[in-house]
Design an enzyme around this catalytic site. Structure first.
Site, short mmCIF file in Angstrom:
data_model
loop_
_atom_site.label_atom_id
_atom_site.label_comp_id
_atom_site.label_asym_id
_atom_site.label_seq_id
_atom_site.Cartn_x
_atom_site.Cartn_y
_atom_site.Cartn_z
N LYS A 126 0.83 -1.15 0.12
CA LYS A 126 -0.06 -0.21 -0.02
C LYS A 126 0.87 1.27 0.03
O LYS A 126 2.10 1.20 0.41
CB LYS A 126 -0.79 0.06 1.33
CG LYS A 126 -2.13 -1.05 1.05
CD LYS A 126 -3.17 -0.41 2.27
CE LYS A 126 -4.16 -1.60 2.47
NZ LYS A 126 -4.64 -1.39 3.95
N HIS A 129 2.49 7.11 2.60
CA HIS A 129 1.61 8.33 2.28
C HIS A 129 2.35 9.32 3.43
O HIS A 129 3.19 8.99 4.08
CB HIS A 129 0.09 8.43 2.49
CG HIS A 129 -0.24 7.59 3.55
ND1 HIS A 129 -0.28 8.46 4.81
CD2 HIS A 129 -1.10 6.61 3.92
CE1 HIS A 129 -0.60 7.72 5.85
NE2 HIS A 129 -1.38 6.50 5.40
N HIS A 132 2.83 8.48 7.13
CA HIS A 132 3.88 7.74 7.37
C HIS A 132 5.29 8.71 7.60
O HIS A 132 6.04 8.31 8.26
CB HIS A 132 4.12 6.64 6.21
CG HIS A 132 2.96 5.61 6.49
ND1 HIS A 132 2.19 5.51 5.26
CD2 HIS A 132 2.28 4.75 7.47
CE1 HIS A 132 1.28 4.51 5.50
NE2 HIS A 132 1.44 4.04 6.74
N1 ARG Z 1 0.16 0.46 9.11
C1 ARG Z 1 -0.66 1.30 10.06
C2 ARG Z 1 -1.27 2.25 8.94
O1 ARG Z 1 -0.47 2.60 7.99
C3 ARG Z 1 -0.27 2.36 11.01
C4 ARG Z 1 0.22 1.18 12.18
C5 ARG Z 1 0.04 2.03 13.49
N2 ARG Z 1 0.44 1.07 14.59
C6 ARG Z 1 -0.29 0.30 15.32
N3 ARG Z 1 -0.09 -0.42 16.22
N4 ARG Z 1 -1.82 0.14 14.81
O2 ARG Z 1 -2.06 3.01 9.05
#
Ligand code: ARG
Length: 570
Positions: A126, A129, A132
């Protein structure tokens, strides 16, 4: 608390019986330094003493005698305004910085305490963005600030490497994938085929069926599915690592969602036994209405587990493994509810340590759009920043040698990279994290204004002066010399660093450091506009060289806490 505020609190305590801690809490820094260096409002004390605050302030001021660090105390209405004895404070602050160097500002607060900071956490296949990117920048800076505070910091990257989208990714790859491109640019290629899945599956329902089938195989551990997924994961992590290393970021763990998938079955069982689970339209949820939240969805109809379920398992695992003092999630505001639910569920499970979890959230980035919308390819942003910085440095660089090309090409590249990245980082960190950040290439790279290059340039100016200075740097100087308003403004700021770090830690707020860095750099430029460091009488030069040296140390310390490089030239 520093020695000056300590002295003020002691004086107030002696004269009025107020506790030192309370007195200390009330001390303020006046908006206009003309009024004084510190102020003490007498309102609450006056209530206790049954006097008007004005009268009380007048009485206390009369009893003041200059001593040690405190030069004067005058009453002004309900306030007591204190002035610091400038040479004494200059000596104390500068000698401390001189002897501690970059260790100045470190504290013992965090010794033997372990902090887990989870940040960046992109998803495989994915888009990476701008959210991140912000998480990466803020998280990295928080790690450095906590380390400065003496904490042991564990850096976690909670990769999004599981979920039904992997069925789609595999389907897409089987149809349109190219192993060579996957090898060359895994993140880009996976995103491409994945996006293609989305457009083609609108017309072709079969594709969805295929994807469900692949995900079933993947969950069941079927060899081909598993091998493909593992390949995607491994190669993506390698590319992420290369990008992070550009930013000097490392992680202690890349255990992402997939790591916790096997733990969810037992977890669901425990939740059921604890009587927390309730059936709702075929799915299993934990009702949270009583806490003003929608129910937490734990298990879907098809028995598939969810993002939230994996997060519960992750928190349990992390506590067992690391016994943390705090576990910090650096994730954008849109996931606020998710974390509220997560923390509440853990609390309902009876975990006392659920109180130690913190969601450090942040706002959006406006204007960093690329051809692909909100999606940023970290590599593109880095490249663009470096190219633009190169041009800006050629035109505007403080260091004339850079302009006439005396700096070797290699070093120029290095500088451009540090300036470009510094610009992006500083732009992000200068605003409170919960606010949105505006992004505009020209503004963030300007050498004037509230920018990264401006702050780095402050450090460069210090280094330039130190290079030209031929004599030694000594702490045995005449501190009476450093008593002008401009010099003392610098010294006061230098003295604040420990408090500033403390605040940044309590608020999980790198912007506190960023704003401080900017103001220190500004104050230094004001000083340089008015005074020369070199070329005056020896004793004057020695004193100002010491001051410059200390400004350089503190600016370097701060830039590093922000995740920026303290350059010697630019
Ligand atoms: N991978 C997730 C995203 O891109 C963020 C993860 C955040 N951390 C967690 N422990 N949920 O939205």
């Amino acid at each position: 608390m520093n020695e000056v505020t300590q002295a003020i609190a002691d004086f107030i305590a002696r004269e009025t019986g107020l506790s030192v801690g309370e007195g200390h809490r009330l001390i303020e820094i006046p908006r206009d330094p003309q009024w004084g260096d510190y102020a003490f409002p007498c309102f609450s004390l006056a209530k206790v003493k049954r006097k008007s605050p004005q009268t009380l302030a007048g009485e206390i001021a009369l009893r003041f005698k200059p001593e040690g660090l405190l030069a004067s105390c005058l009453s002004d209405g309900a306030y007591l305004n204190f002035r610091i004895h400038r040479p004494a404070w200059a000596e104390m602050v500068l000698r401390r910085i001189f002897s501690l160097g970059e260790r100045y500002g470190e504290s013992q607060e965090g010794v033997a305490k372990r902090i887990l900071i989870e940040f960046s956490s992109p998803n495989i296949a994915k888009p990476f963005h701008v959210g991140h990117l912000r998480s990466t920048i803020i998280g990295h800076s928080l790690c450095r600030i906590f380390e400065k505070g003496g904490y042991e910091v564990v850096r976690l990257n909670h990769l999004g490497d599981w979920g039904k989208q992997f069925g789609e990714v595999i389907t897409a790859f089987k149809h349109w994938g190219d192993p060579a491109q996957l090898e060359a640019q895994p993140l880009k290629h996976l995103l491409e085929v994945y996006s293609r899945f989305h457009s083609e599956s609108k017309r072709d329902e079969i594709l969805h069926e295929e994807a469900r089938e692949w995900f079933r195989k993947l969950e069941g551990g079927e060899t081909e599915a598993r091998t493909l997924w593992e390949g995607f994961r491994k190669i993506s992590i390698e590319e992420f690592k290369r990008l992070y290393s550009f930013l000097s970021i490392t992680f202690d763990s890349y255990d992402g969602e997939s790591f916790y998938r096997d733990r969810t079955a037992a977890l669901v069982e425990r939740l059921r036994k604890a009587g927390l689970l309730v059936e709702s339209q075929g799915a299993w949820v934990i009702p949270l209405e009583a806490f003003g939240m929608p129910p937490a969805l734990i298990l879907k109809k098809d028995e598939a587990t969810l993002y939230l379920t994996r997060d519960i398992a992750a928190a349990e695992y992390r506590f067992q493994k690391w016994n943390f003092e705090k576990l910090i999630y650096v994730v954008g505001i849109p996931q606020r509810l998710h974390f509220q639910q997560l923390f509440k569920v853990l609390e309902l499970m009876g975990y006392e340590w659920s109180q130690r979890l913190v969601h450090v959230d942040f706002g959006h980035v406006l204007g960093m759009s690329t051809r692909r919308g909100e999606v940023v390819f970290l590599r593109d942003v880095i490249d663009e920043a470096v190219q633009r910085a190169e041009r800006v440095i050629e035109e505007r660089g403080e260091d004339k040698e850079a302009r006439i090309g005396k700096i070797p090409e290699e070093q120029k590249k290095h500088i451009a990279r540090a300036v470009g990245l510094g610009a992006i980082i500083f732009n992000d960190l200068r605003t409170k994290r919960s606010k949105d950040v505006e992004f505009d290439w020209d503004r963030i790279l300007a050498f004037e204004g509230a920018t990264g290059p401006y702050c780095q340039n402050g450090h460069v100016r210090c280094c330039g002066i130190m290079r030209k200075h031929s004599g030694e740097i000594t702490e045995k100087v005449d501190f009476q010399i450093l008593c002008s308003d401009e010099e003392f403004d610098l010294i006061k700021r230098l003295g604040q660093l420990p408090r500033i770090i403390e605040r940044a830690l309590v608020e999980y707020e790198p912007s506190v450091i960023a704003v401080y860095t900017l103001e220190l750099a500004m104050s230094f430029n004001v000083f340089l506009a008015r005074y020369r460091v070199l070329g005056d009488e020896k004793r004057i030069t020695q004193a100002r060289v010491l001051l410059t040296h200390c400004v350089k140390e503190v600016l370097a310390t701060c830039l590093r806490m922000l995740g920026m490089e303290a350059l010697e030239r630019m």
